[in-house]
Design a protein around this motif. Sequence first.
Motif, mmCIF file in Angstrom:
data_model
loop_
_atom_site.group_PDB
_atom_site.id
_atom_site.type_symbol
_atom_site.label_atom_id
_atom_site.label_comp_id
_atom_site.label_asym_id
_atom_site.label_seq_id
_atom_site.Cartn_x
_atom_site.Cartn_y
_atom_site.Cartn_z
ATOM 1 N N GLY A 285 5.933 91.094 0.061
ATOM 2 C CA GLY A 285 5.228 91.608 -1.111
ATOM 3 C C GLY A 285 5.229 90.646 -2.292
ATOM 4 O O GLY A 285 4.643 90.935 -3.331
ATOM 5 N N ALA A 286 5.893 89.484 -2.132
ATOM 6 C CA ALA A 286 5.872 88.492 -3.219
ATOM 7 C C ALA A 286 4.426 88.070 -3.461
ATOM 8 O O ALA A 286 3.670 87.850 -2.504
ATOM 9 C CB ALA A 286 6.723 87.283 -2.837
ATOM 10 N N THR A 287 4.036 87.956 -4.731
ATOM 11 C CA THR A 287 2.638 87.582 -4.986
ATOM 12 C C THR A 287 2.440 86.086 -4.760
ATOM 13 O O THR A 287 3.377 85.292 -4.847
ATOM 14 C CB THR A 287 2.198 87.910 -6.419
ATOM 15 O OG1 THR A 287 2.981 87.134 -7.330
ATOM 16 C CG2 THR A 287 2.354 89.388 -6.730
ATOM 17 N N LEU A 288 1.204 85.718 -4.505
ATOM 18 C CA LEU A 288 0.873 84.307 -4.317
ATOM 19 C C LEU A 288 1.136 83.539 -5.608
ATOM 20 O O LEU A 288 1.563 82.386 -5.572
ATOM 21 C CB LEU A 288 -0.588 84.173 -3.875
ATOM 22 C CG LEU A 288 -0.871 84.839 -2.525
ATOM 23 C CD1 LEU A 288 -2.367 84.945 -2.286
ATOM 24 C CD2 LEU A 288 -0.202 84.072 -1.394
ATOM 25 N N ALA A 289 0.903 84.192 -6.762
ATOM 26 C CA ALA A 289 1.184 83.537 -8.043
ATOM 27 C C ALA A 289 2.668 83.207 -8.142
ATOM 28 O O ALA A 289 3.050 82.134 -8.631
ATOM 29 C CB ALA A 289 0.754 84.433 -9.201
ATOM 30 N N HIS A 290 3.508 84.126 -7.655
ATOM 31 C CA HIS A 290 4.954 83.880 -7.680
ATOM 32 C C HIS A 290 5.309 82.676 -6.804
ATOM 33 O O HIS A 290 6.050 81.792 -7.215
ATOM 34 C CB HIS A 290 5.714 85.131 -7.229
ATOM 35 C CG HIS A 290 7.199 84.997 -7.374
ATOM 36 N ND1 HIS A 290 7.980 85.935 -7.982
ATOM 37 C CD2 HIS A 290 8.045 84.007 -6.981
ATOM 38 C CE1 HIS A 290 9.243 85.523 -7.972
ATOM 39 N NE2 HIS A 290 9.315 84.361 -7.365
ATOM 40 N N LEU A 291 4.777 82.660 -5.576
ATOM 41 C CA LEU A 291 5.096 81.551 -4.661
ATOM 42 C C LEU A 291 4.617 80.222 -5.227
ATOM 43 O O LEU A 291 5.274 79.191 -5.079
ATOM 44 C CB LEU A 291 4.451 81.788 -3.288
ATOM 45 C CG LEU A 291 4.905 83.034 -2.530
ATOM 46 C CD1 LEU A 291 4.238 83.084 -1.167
ATOM 47 C CD2 LEU A 291 6.416 83.044 -2.364
ATOM 48 N N ALA A 292 3.455 80.252 -5.884
ATOM 49 C CA ALA A 292 2.895 79.016 -6.435
ATOM 50 C C ALA A 292 3.702 78.539 -7.633
ATOM 51 O O ALA A 292 3.753 77.340 -7.906
ATOM 52 C CB ALA A 292 1.436 79.242 -6.835
ATOM 53 N N ALA B 10 -0.254 78.368 -1.622
ATOM 54 C CA ALA B 10 -0.373 79.595 -2.422
ATOM 55 C C ALA B 10 -1.204 79.331 -3.669
ATOM 56 O O ALA B 10 -2.035 80.153 -4.073
ATOM 57 C CB ALA B 10 1.018 80.107 -2.797
ATOM 58 N N ALA B 11 -1.019 78.146 -4.280
ATOM 59 C CA ALA B 11 -1.749 77.818 -5.503
ATOM 60 C C ALA B 11 -3.241 77.609 -5.250
ATOM 61 O O ALA B 11 -4.048 77.693 -6.174
ATOM 62 C CB ALA B 11 -1.156 76.557 -6.138
ATOM 63 N N ALA C 220 -6.553 85.384 -10.919
ATOM 64 C CA ALA C 220 -6.455 86.848 -10.882
ATOM 65 C C ALA C 220 -6.234 87.352 -9.449
ATOM 66 O O ALA C 220 -5.585 88.376 -9.238
ATOM 67 C CB ALA C 220 -7.693 87.488 -11.490
ATOM 68 N N HIS C 221 -6.790 86.628 -8.462
ATOM 69 C CA HIS C 221 -6.531 87.012 -7.064
ATOM 70 C C HIS C 221 -5.072 86.762 -6.718
ATOM 71 O O HIS C 221 -4.435 87.553 -6.023
ATOM 72 C CB HIS C 221 -7.392 86.193 -6.099
ATOM 73 C CG HIS C 221 -8.864 86.324 -6.308
ATOM 74 N ND1 HIS C 221 -9.579 85.421 -7.047
ATOM 75 C CD2 HIS C 221 -9.747 87.258 -5.887
ATOM 76 C CE1 HIS C 221 -10.846 85.792 -7.065
ATOM 77 N NE2 HIS C 221 -10.988 86.907 -6.368
ATOM 78 N N ARG C 222 -4.539 85.650 -7.208
ATOM 79 C CA ARG C 222 -3.155 85.305 -6.859
ATOM 80 C C ARG C 222 -2.152 86.228 -7.551
ATOM 81 O O ARG C 222 -1.049 86.410 -7.057
ATOM 82 C CB ARG C 222 -2.872 83.836 -7.221
ATOM 83 C CG ARG C 222 -3.727 82.855 -6.441
ATOM 84 C CD ARG C 222 -3.221 81.436 -6.567
ATOM 85 N NE ARG C 222 -3.406 80.865 -7.885
ATOM 86 C CZ ARG C 222 -4.498 80.223 -8.312
ATOM 87 N NH1 ARG C 222 -5.536 80.074 -7.492
ATOM 88 N NH2 ARG C 222 -4.560 79.715 -9.520
ATOM 89 N N ASN C 223 -2.523 86.774 -8.700
ATOM 90 C CA ASN C 223 -1.634 87.737 -9.366
ATOM 91 C C ASN C 223 -1.529 89.022 -8.561
ATOM 92 O O ASN C 223 -0.531 89.730 -8.642
ATOM 93 C CB ASN C 223 -2.161 88.075 -10.768
ATOM 94 C CG ASN C 223 -1.978 86.915 -11.738
ATOM 95 O OD1 ASN C 223 -1.105 86.081 -11.549
ATOM 96 N ND2 ASN C 223 -2.808 86.859 -12.762
ATOM 97 N N ALA C 224 -2.564 89.363 -7.819
ATOM 98 C CA ALA C 224 -2.563 90.600 -7.034
ATOM 99 C C ALA C 224 -2.177 90.329 -5.592
ATOM 100 O O ALA C 224 -1.404 91.073 -4.992
ATOM 101 C CB ALA C 224 -3.943 91.255 -7.094
ATOM 102 N N GLY C 225 -2.730 89.274 -5.011
ATOM 103 C CA GLY C 225 -2.573 88.998 -3.585
ATOM 104 C C GLY C 225 -1.138 88.661 -3.229
ATOM 105 O O GLY C 225 -0.414 88.025 -3.995
ATOM 106 N N THR C 226 -0.725 89.084 -2.037
ATOM 107 C CA THR C 226 0.665 88.907 -1.609
ATOM 108 C C THR C 226 0.772 87.961 -0.415
ATOM 109 O O THR C 226 -0.218 87.687 0.274
ATOM 110 C CB THR C 226 1.282 90.251 -1.197
ATOM 111 O OG1 THR C 226 0.553 90.756 -0.072
ATOM 112 C CG2 THR C 226 1.239 91.266 -2.335
#
Lengths: 157, 328
Positions: free
Chosen positions: B74-81, B97-98, B104-110
């Motif tokens: 469930g970690a967001t892509l923004a987090h991984l990036a 991930a970046a 905005a997609h990366r803030n939501a996408g997991t």
Amino acid sequence: MARRLLKLTVNGRDREDAVDDHALLVDHLRGIGLTGVKQGCDAGECGACTVLVDGEPRLACITLAASVEGQRVETIESLAQNGRMSRLQAAFHEKLGTQCGFCTPGMIMSAEALLRRHAQPSEREIRAALGGNVCRCTGYVKIVESVQCACAAAAGA
Amino acid sequence: MDTMCAFELKRPTNVAEASALLAKPNARVIAGGTDLVPNLRRGLDAPATLVDITGIAALTALDLDRAPRVIGAGATLAHLAGDPRIGDEYPALAQAAAEVAAPAHRNAGTLGGNLCLDTRCVFYNQSEWWRASNGYCLKRRGDTCHVAPHGKRCHAAFSGDVAPALIVLGAEVEIASVDGMRRLPLAALYRDDGAKHLALAPGELIVAVHVPPAATGSHSAYGKARVRGSVDFPLAGVAMAVAFDGARIARLDVALTGTNSNALSLAGTETLVGRAADDATLAALGNLVAKQVSPMRTTVTASNYRRRVASVLVQRLLRNLAAEHATD
């Protein structure tokens, strides 16, 4: 049809509304009068519907309203205070960052999230933050200049 | 766009509850929704129940101090990036991930959502009206693949950016269901069939990714070609992990996305072990990629372009990582 009571903090005010389980955030926000949230491509590709959820940009047209239960939602309507435009809004006005205006609320909300994290971003960082916001007038130079102008105004204040 | 189908939304707070909900017929999982919601609005599925797992706090946890590292699905892509610990140890993962869509997609996408991304095709990612007018397609409601009408399978392309990065990093996925937990090497999650590309049984949920610690002196990177640099799925994406012994390649792993119906692990890289990353080696590696990718007419960009750009990307990555190694 499944419905629920949805609690959200919208532009600083707590509210509770009955919504369909499958309601989209964009429809919910526009339905309660926040028509600054624009429906552009309506498929998560253009950024016109960008709002902030817990301070981060999200696309309201591909977000289920019920999935942000209990969170803080901010729209373009939250920025002006007592009838005065925010720095970003004033900068978009002065630097002609607004052309037809349709992408502007999304552009400003994406820029708002950036400037809260980063008071003096580089041009590259501004362009990256606005990368998902499409302007069909293609006036990107003025948009980036507007964000830079808002940063300069903040630095001078 | 088409209107959304009606469904019941459930928001479980733990994995056991989510698994029980997903065991029911016609239930689907939703996390960030950046892939699923547009697809539902195009009539590509009509689940009776959506199980929203974004309320399960345990799924967003990262444990980067143990071996293997555990990254919650469930970690967001923004987090991984943005997490410097990921960027330091696993540059390919942070870069992939970046490069997913836009902020905005990366803030939501997991992470889990990107691994389970639906396959894509110009004959599939269309409105109900468009697809009906075209007699539908093999992936949904039809009996012909318009990309390869004489073929027997769907050729929609897997387009997740993160999977190839995690494959070259040696990741496994942890999968939960009402029957318990199981682990699977990530590469084995994917099948080269666009209509059945995930080796997940109904009701199964990816809960975490396990990644072995990066070996000292190893390098990794991800490169992607897309129509617009700021957003868009990959026309081709390449991930590489490489270790050198002096100036010679000691180990090389490459995986690709956007070119096949699965996340493709490149075969034959062991033939390059012991060689320096010179022009001849780069050309040999480029040839391996050109031979193994099979881009079909699933995007508006020509298949041959995607084959050539994949070959160029892999050579560029090896050249850059060899240069990075030389400056270590």
